[in-house]
Write a protein that holds these residues in place. Structure first.
Motif, PDB file in Angstrom:
ATOM      1  N   VAL A 163      12.264  14.897   8.105  1.00 43.74           N
ATOM      2  CA  VAL A 163      11.925  13.494   7.877  1.00 43.74           C
ATOM      3  C   VAL A 163      10.424  13.357   8.076  1.00 43.74           C
ATOM      4  O   VAL A 163       9.881  13.762   9.106  1.00 43.74           O
ATOM      5  CB  VAL A 163      12.692  12.554   8.827  1.00 43.74           C
ATOM      6  CG1 VAL A 163      12.322  11.099   8.541  1.00 43.74           C
ATOM      7  CG2 VAL A 163      14.194  12.761   8.691  1.00 43.74           C
ATOM      8  N   THR A 164       9.765  12.805   7.068  1.00 46.72           N
ATOM      9  CA  THR A 164       8.311  12.665   7.092  1.00 46.72           C
ATOM     10  C   THR A 164       7.913  11.221   6.791  1.00 46.72           C
ATOM     11  O   THR A 164       8.760  10.378   6.482  1.00 46.72           O
ATOM     12  CB  THR A 164       7.654  13.603   6.054  1.00 46.72           C
ATOM     13  OG1 THR A 164       8.119  13.255   4.750  1.00 46.72           O
ATOM     14  CG2 THR A 164       7.970  15.060   6.351  1.00 46.72           C
ATOM     15  N   VAL A 165       6.615  10.978   6.872  1.00 48.60           N
ATOM     16  CA  VAL A 165       6.030   9.682   6.511  1.00 48.60           C
ATOM     17  C   VAL A 165       4.822   9.936   5.615  1.00 48.60           C
ATOM     18  O   VAL A 165       4.200  10.995   5.685  1.00 48.60           O
ATOM     19  CB  VAL A 165       5.591   8.872   7.754  1.00 48.60           C
ATOM     20  CG1 VAL A 165       6.796   8.420   8.556  1.00 48.60           C
ATOM     21  CG2 VAL A 165       4.628   9.659   8.620  1.00 48.60           C
TER      22      VAL A 165
ATOM     23  N   ILE B   4       7.517  12.918  11.380  1.00 46.58           N
ATOM     24  CA  ILE B   4       7.793  11.919  12.407  1.00 46.58           C
ATOM     25  C   ILE B   4       7.955  12.648  13.740  1.00 46.58           C
ATOM     26  O   ILE B   4       8.621  13.676  13.809  1.00 46.58           O
ATOM     27  CB  ILE B   4       9.071  11.114  12.067  1.00 46.58           C
ATOM     28  CG1 ILE B   4       8.824  10.242  10.839  1.00 46.58           C
ATOM     29  CG2 ILE B   4       9.524  10.278  13.252  1.00 46.58           C
ATOM     30  CD1 ILE B   4      10.020   9.419  10.412  1.00 46.58           C
TER      31      ILE B   4
ATOM     32  N   THR C 229       8.443   5.473  15.856  1.00 45.00           N
ATOM     33  CA  THR C 229       9.092   4.902  14.680  1.00 45.00           C
ATOM     34  C   THR C 229       8.414   5.499  13.449  1.00 45.00           C
ATOM     35  O   THR C 229       7.331   6.105  13.555  1.00 45.00           O
ATOM     36  CB  THR C 229       8.929   3.372  14.639  1.00 45.00           C
ATOM     37  OG1 THR C 229       7.534   3.064  14.478  1.00 45.00           O
ATOM     38  CG2 THR C 229       9.483   2.712  15.904  1.00 45.00           C
ATOM     39  N   ALA C 230       9.011   5.302  12.296  1.00 44.37           N
ATOM     40  CA  ALA C 230       8.392   5.775  11.058  1.00 44.37           C
ATOM     41  C   ALA C 230       7.020   5.123  10.876  1.00 44.37           C
ATOM     42  O   ALA C 230       6.048   5.795  10.512  1.00 44.37           O
ATOM     43  CB  ALA C 230       9.299   5.501   9.861  1.00 44.37           C
ATOM     44  N   TYR C 231       6.922   3.836  11.154  1.00 49.38           N
ATOM     45  CA  TYR C 231       5.642   3.128  11.008  1.00 49.38           C
ATOM     46  C   TYR C 231       4.586   3.727  11.943  1.00 49.38           C
ATOM     47  O   TYR C 231       3.461   3.990  11.532  1.00 49.38           O
ATOM     48  CB  TYR C 231       5.827   1.628  11.287  1.00 49.38           C
ATOM     49  CG  TYR C 231       4.538   0.858  11.243  1.00 49.38           C
ATOM     50  CD1 TYR C 231       4.020   0.399  10.040  1.00 49.38           C
ATOM     51  CD2 TYR C 231       3.816   0.601  12.414  1.00 49.38           C
ATOM     52  CE1 TYR C 231       2.820  -0.295   9.989  1.00 49.38           C
ATOM     53  CE2 TYR C 231       2.614  -0.089  12.371  1.00 49.38           C
ATOM     54  CZ  TYR C 231       2.117  -0.538  11.157  1.00 49.38           C
ATOM     55  OH  TYR C 231       0.926  -1.217  11.121  1.00 49.38           O
TER      56      TYR C 231
ATOM     57  N   SER D 105       4.448   6.696  13.195  1.00 48.77           N
ATOM     58  CA  SER D 105       4.085   8.029  12.707  1.00 48.77           C
ATOM     59  C   SER D 105       3.137   7.943  11.524  1.00 48.77           C
ATOM     60  O   SER D 105       2.192   8.736  11.420  1.00 48.77           O
ATOM     61  CB  SER D 105       5.339   8.816  12.324  1.00 48.77           C
ATOM     62  OG  SER D 105       6.065   9.193  13.465  1.00 48.77           O
ATOM     63  N   ALA D 106       3.387   7.001  10.614  1.00 49.36           N
ATOM     64  CA  ALA D 106       2.521   6.855   9.438  1.00 49.36           C
ATOM     65  C   ALA D 106       1.101   6.495   9.858  1.00 49.36           C
ATOM     66  O   ALA D 106       0.132   7.070   9.342  1.00 49.36           O
ATOM     67  CB  ALA D 106       3.086   5.798   8.489  1.00 49.36           C
TER      68      ALA D 106
ATOM     69  N   VAL E 281      11.735   4.520   0.809  1.00 47.21           N
ATOM     70  CA  VAL E 281      12.211   5.868   1.102  1.00 47.21           C
ATOM     71  C   VAL E 281      12.247   6.667  -0.198  1.00 47.21           C
ATOM     72  O   VAL E 281      12.756   6.196  -1.213  1.00 47.21           O
ATOM     73  CB  VAL E 281      13.614   5.828   1.748  1.00 47.21           C
ATOM     74  CG1 VAL E 281      14.182   7.232   1.905  1.00 47.21           C
ATOM     75  CG2 VAL E 281      13.553   5.114   3.090  1.00 47.21           C
TER      76      VAL E 281
ATOM     77  N   THR F  67      11.134  11.204   2.928  1.00 47.56           N
ATOM     78  CA  THR F  67       9.931  10.555   3.447  1.00 47.56           C
ATOM     79  C   THR F  67      10.048   9.038   3.383  1.00 47.56           C
ATOM     80  O   THR F  67      10.681   8.482   2.487  1.00 47.56           O
ATOM     81  CB  THR F  67       8.655  11.027   2.704  1.00 47.56           C
ATOM     82  OG1 THR F  67       7.517  10.668   3.492  1.00 47.56           O
ATOM     83  CG2 THR F  67       8.521  10.436   1.322  1.00 47.56           C
ATOM     84  N   HIS F  68       9.446   8.423   4.377  1.00 50.95           N
ATOM     85  CA  HIS F  68       9.290   6.971   4.423  1.00 50.95           C
ATOM     86  C   HIS F  68       7.826   6.703   4.088  1.00 50.95           C
ATOM     87  O   HIS F  68       6.943   7.043   4.884  1.00 50.95           O
ATOM     88  CB  HIS F  68       9.610   6.434   5.818  1.00 50.95           C
ATOM     89  CG  HIS F  68      11.023   6.619   6.220  1.00 50.95           C
ATOM     90  ND1 HIS F  68      11.546   7.848   6.561  1.00 50.95           N
ATOM     91  CD2 HIS F  68      12.039   5.744   6.308  1.00 50.95           C
ATOM     92  CE1 HIS F  68      12.816   7.711   6.867  1.00 50.95           C
ATOM     93  NE2 HIS F  68      13.143   6.448   6.720  1.00 50.95           N
TER      94      HIS F  68
END
Length: 142
Positions: free
Chosen positions: A3-5, A36, A41-43, A45-46, A72, A86-87
């Motif tokens: 899982v990535t961002v 991540i 959170t995804a946010y 991490s981004a 996504v 990815t998000h």
């Protein structure tokens, strides 16, 4: 499965891109992003990956205000690494002076690129990053 961002950052008529400094995709263009971390959170991490790879650092409130969308991207064949979901976040900083940036971490280079030039660069992008840009910016030729 990973899982990535990713972060699509726009200022006026330009978008922030990196040139990958490591495999996979070493030397190719990409949007800033990465994995991540366990306690983020995804946010979060981004925003962290954006800072690590480009040095872009704005007030948290400015980043939150600039965040216009998240989507996504999960096509099973979207990455050379295997199954990667990815998000991707779209940040629009509006009509302002471009923030200072510099490639670091696993980005060999960071630069602002005119959005109008992106279609001519399609073949230079890592994995599906051109598709991610197109989803947020509508850059594919009609």
């Amino acid at each position: 499965m990973f899982v990535t961002v990713d972060a699509v950052v726009r200022v006026a008529d330009e978008v922030l891109l990196i040139r990958r400094g490591r495999a996979p995709g070493k030397g190719l263009l990409a949007v800033p992003g990465g994995f991540i971390e366990q306690r983020e959170t995804a946010y979060q991490s981004a925003v962290r990956e954006l800072e690590e790879e480009t040095g872009l650092r704005l007030l948290p409130s400015d980043m939150e205000h600039a965040c216009k969308a998240m989507r996504v991207f999960d096509h099973p064949d979207r990455s050379q690494r295997g199954r990667v979901i990815t998000h991707a976040f779209h940040f629009d900083l509006g009509e302002r002076r471009r923030p200072e940036i510099a490639g670091s971490d696993d980005a060999a280079e960071a630069r602002w690129v005119p959005i109008a030039e992106l279609p001519s660069l399609e073949e230079q992008f890592h994995d599906d990053h051109f598709h991610i840009l197109d989803a947020f910016l509508g850059i594919s030729p009609a």
